[in-house]
Design an enzyme around this catalytic site. Structure first.
Site, PDB file in Angstrom:
ATOM      1  N   HIS A 298      -2.580   0.534   0.949  1.00 21.69           N
ATOM      2  CA  HIS A 298      -2.697  -0.788   1.570  1.00 21.69           C
ATOM      3  C   HIS A 298      -1.511  -0.961   2.520  1.00 21.69           C
ATOM      4  O   HIS A 298      -0.364  -1.038   2.072  1.00 21.69           O
ATOM      5  CB  HIS A 298      -2.687  -1.884   0.507  1.00 21.69           C
ATOM      6  N   PHE A 299      -1.804  -1.032   3.816  1.00 20.54           N
ATOM      7  CA  PHE A 299      -0.737  -1.184   4.808  1.00 20.54           C
ATOM      8  C   PHE A 299      -0.610  -2.614   5.327  1.00 20.54           C
ATOM      9  O   PHE A 299       0.257  -2.910   6.134  1.00 20.54           O
ATOM     10  CB  PHE A 299      -0.934  -0.192   5.953  1.00 20.54           C
ATOM     11  N   ARG A 300      -1.508  -3.509   4.903  1.00 20.33           N
ATOM     12  CA  ARG A 300      -1.362  -4.966   5.048  1.00 20.33           C
ATOM     13  C   ARG A 300      -1.423  -5.494   6.480  1.00 20.33           C
ATOM     14  O   ARG A 300      -1.307  -6.700   6.673  1.00 20.33           O
ATOM     15  CB  ARG A 300      -0.042  -5.434   4.418  1.00 20.33           C
TER      16      ARG A 300
ATOM     17  N   ASN B 279      -8.833  -4.621   3.085  1.00 23.22           N
ATOM     18  CA  ASN B 279      -8.605  -6.021   2.690  1.00 23.22           C
ATOM     19  C   ASN B 279      -7.470  -6.609   3.525  1.00 23.22           C
ATOM     20  O   ASN B 279      -6.338  -6.769   3.085  1.00 23.22           O
ATOM     21  CB  ASN B 279      -8.358  -6.159   1.182  1.00 23.22           C
TER      22      ASN B 279
ATOM     23  N   ASN C  99      -3.662  -4.116 -10.998  1.00 23.61           N
ATOM     24  CA  ASN C  99      -5.088  -4.254 -11.270  1.00 23.61           C
ATOM     25  C   ASN C  99      -5.807  -2.987 -10.807  1.00 23.61           C
ATOM     26  O   ASN C  99      -5.800  -2.691  -9.621  1.00 23.61           O
ATOM     27  CB  ASN C  99      -5.648  -5.478 -10.539  1.00 23.61           C
TER      28      ASN C  99
ATOM     29  N   ASP D 117      -2.795   3.947  -4.629  1.00 25.76           N
ATOM     30  CA  ASP D 117      -3.064   2.506  -4.553  1.00 25.76           C
ATOM     31  C   ASP D 117      -1.785   1.765  -4.174  1.00 25.76           C
ATOM     32  O   ASP D 117      -1.464   0.704  -4.734  1.00 25.76           O
ATOM     33  CB  ASP D 117      -3.644   1.987  -5.881  1.00 25.76           C
TER      34      ASP D 117
ATOM     35  N   PHE E  73      -0.823  -9.023  -8.312  1.00 21.70           N
ATOM     36  CA  PHE E  73      -1.163  -7.704  -8.839  1.00 21.70           C
ATOM     37  C   PHE E  73      -0.680  -6.628  -7.858  1.00 21.70           C
ATOM     38  O   PHE E  73      -0.806  -6.786  -6.649  1.00 21.70           O
ATOM     39  CB  PHE E  73      -2.681  -7.555  -8.984  1.00 21.70           C
ATOM     40  N   GLY E  74      -0.180  -5.497  -8.382  1.00 23.12           N
ATOM     41  CA  GLY E  74       0.031  -4.330  -7.522  1.00 23.12           C
ATOM     42  C   GLY E  74       1.469  -3.854  -7.452  1.00 23.12           C
ATOM     43  O   GLY E  74       2.415  -4.641  -7.553  1.00 23.12           O
TER      44      GLY E  74
END
Length: 421
Positions: free
Chosen positions: A58-60, A90, A274, A301, A319-320
């Site tokens: 996830h690089f956001r 996401n 999660n 992840d 979460f994460g």
């Protein structure tokens, strides 16, 4: 570029020099002589392996650049030895049209020194039941389709998506979670949740939706990939599905391989992820599943958050955890040095197998193959310190651990993406 005295660990293990021309490995041999103006790297005492491949980061960016950017995320991945990663969708806006996907693909190229590939979402805006135009998004450059972070709740929506993806030979990459079974859970449902008086997440939140998806995958023939598997029941379901010929692959995250709920030191949100850290029995089933091939690969992840989002309690924190810069070192230290896995087995699950299952370049060290290489020092121990990281996220349960496996160089497409100072 010429890498001298390389202790190569790939499909086989041997000593040789590696010559790189442009983006490919042009020669592997003994006592290769440097050419004019050629950069020489002395790899004496290190190992040279295929560049690591992570199919789940996830690089956001866009939308959440206070947590991470493509530039910082890719730099963190390179620091961890990764030459290819696949980013999740996401984001804000969600790249669910060609118009929103194309700028993201361009930024993945311009802002990263490694190869950053991209999943598009399965449905519009992630939360809807409207399947995206998969053909158009694939033609624009999407590697596959994933609603990671929320999961597809409606069975018919997933069935329609699988039918489309199967026609395109594109993978469906599933976040497996039945939201109706979450009940506000923040930690594994078990004795630790009871001790801390926290709402729990039952195993069936994951395995019940996985059972549904495996039946739909069997009916459609799609390449179905299960993200971050965490339970014994899920391992059993995947093992049985593979025996039946279902086209399923699965990943497991480093933290689920290395930790279980008994490692949670009180109400510390650095251990909140999660799916959650499960029971010891689940943890052992994941290790067995990775060993016997039920679980094909390891994926981090990598999920960076701001310090404020990971402060406080399990009940309120996000979460994460991050994983790009700690994955190889923690896994090598706890699984290979303990002789649970061999170094070749770890490299296969972090490079060779992801490349094969997702039809990606790399995963091997061969003449005429891509010059995607990681040079590692396995001998010098060090302490995991977020001050050394390139990621904006400092959210990890492994901070302070003493480990082996330090990246010296990450070479992506023949160019140095990271070099230890």
């Amino acid at each position: 570029m010429l890498i001298k005295h390389a202790h190569i660990v790939s499909d086989t293990e041997y000593m040789a020099d590696i010559q790189i021309t442009d983006h490919i490995i042009s020669a592997i041999g003994q006592s290769l002589a440097p050419r004019d103006h050629e950069q020489v790297i002395d790899a004496t005492g290190a190992i040279v392996m295929p560049g690591l491949i992570d199919v789940h980061v996830h690089f956001r960016e866009p939308g959440f650049t206070d947590k991470e950017t493509i530039k910082t995320g890719a730099a963190a991945a390179a620091h961890g030895g990764f030459t290819t990663v696949v980013a999740m969708s996401n984001l804000k806006p969600v790249p669910d049209t060609v118009e929103t996907l194309k700028p993201l693909l361009e930024k993945n190229q311009t802002d990263a020194k490694i190869t950053v590939l991209q999943f598009a979402p399965i449905t519009h805006d992630l939360h809807s039941d409207q399947v995206v135009d998969m053909a158009a998004l694939q033609a624009a450059g999407a590697l596959g389709f994933s609603n990671d972070g929320v999961g597809v709740q409606d069975a018919d929506t997933m069935y329609q998506a699988m039918q489309q993806a199967a026609k395109l030979h594109a993978p469906i990459v599933a976040h497996i979670e039945d939201a109706s079974l979450m009940h506000g859970g923040v930690i594994n449902a078990g004795p630790v949740a009871k001790k801390l008086n926290l709402p729990g997440i039952i195993n069936q939140t994951e395995s019940s939706q996985l059972a549904r998806d495996l039946e739909l995958a069997a009916a459609t023939g799609v390449h179905y990939h299960a993200c971050h598997v965490s339970t014994r029941q899920s391992v059993d379901l995947i093992r049985e599905a593979k025996k039946r010929g279902v086209n399923v692959t699965a990943e497991v995250s480093p933290h689920h391989l290395l930790l279980d709920e008994n490692n949670i030191p009180g109400d510390n949100p650095m251990f909140k992820m999660n799916p959650p850290l499960r029971s010891r029995a689940d943890h052992l089933a994941l290790l067995e599943g990775l060993q016997d091939g039920t679980l094909d690969m390891i994926a981090t992840d990598h999920a960076p958050h701001t310090a404020a989002e990971k402060t406080g309690s399990f009940k309120t924190a996000a979460f994460g955890i991050v994983g790009s810069e700690t994955a190889f070192s923690t896994l090598y230290t706890k699984l290979v040095k303990s002789k649970m896995f061999t170094l070749k087995q770890l490299i296969a699950r972090m490079s060779t197998i992801p490349a094969e299952k997702f039809d990606l370049p790399g995963g091997h060290i061969t003449v005429s193959g891509p010059a995607d290489l990681t040079i590692m020092d396995l001998d010098t121990p060090y302490t995991i310190d977020p001050a050394d990281w390139f990621s904006k996220g400092k959210n990890s349960p492994f901070i302070g651990d003493k480990v082996n496996g330090q990246t010296l160089y990450t070479i992506s497409q023949g160019q140095i993406a990271y070099a230890r100072a």
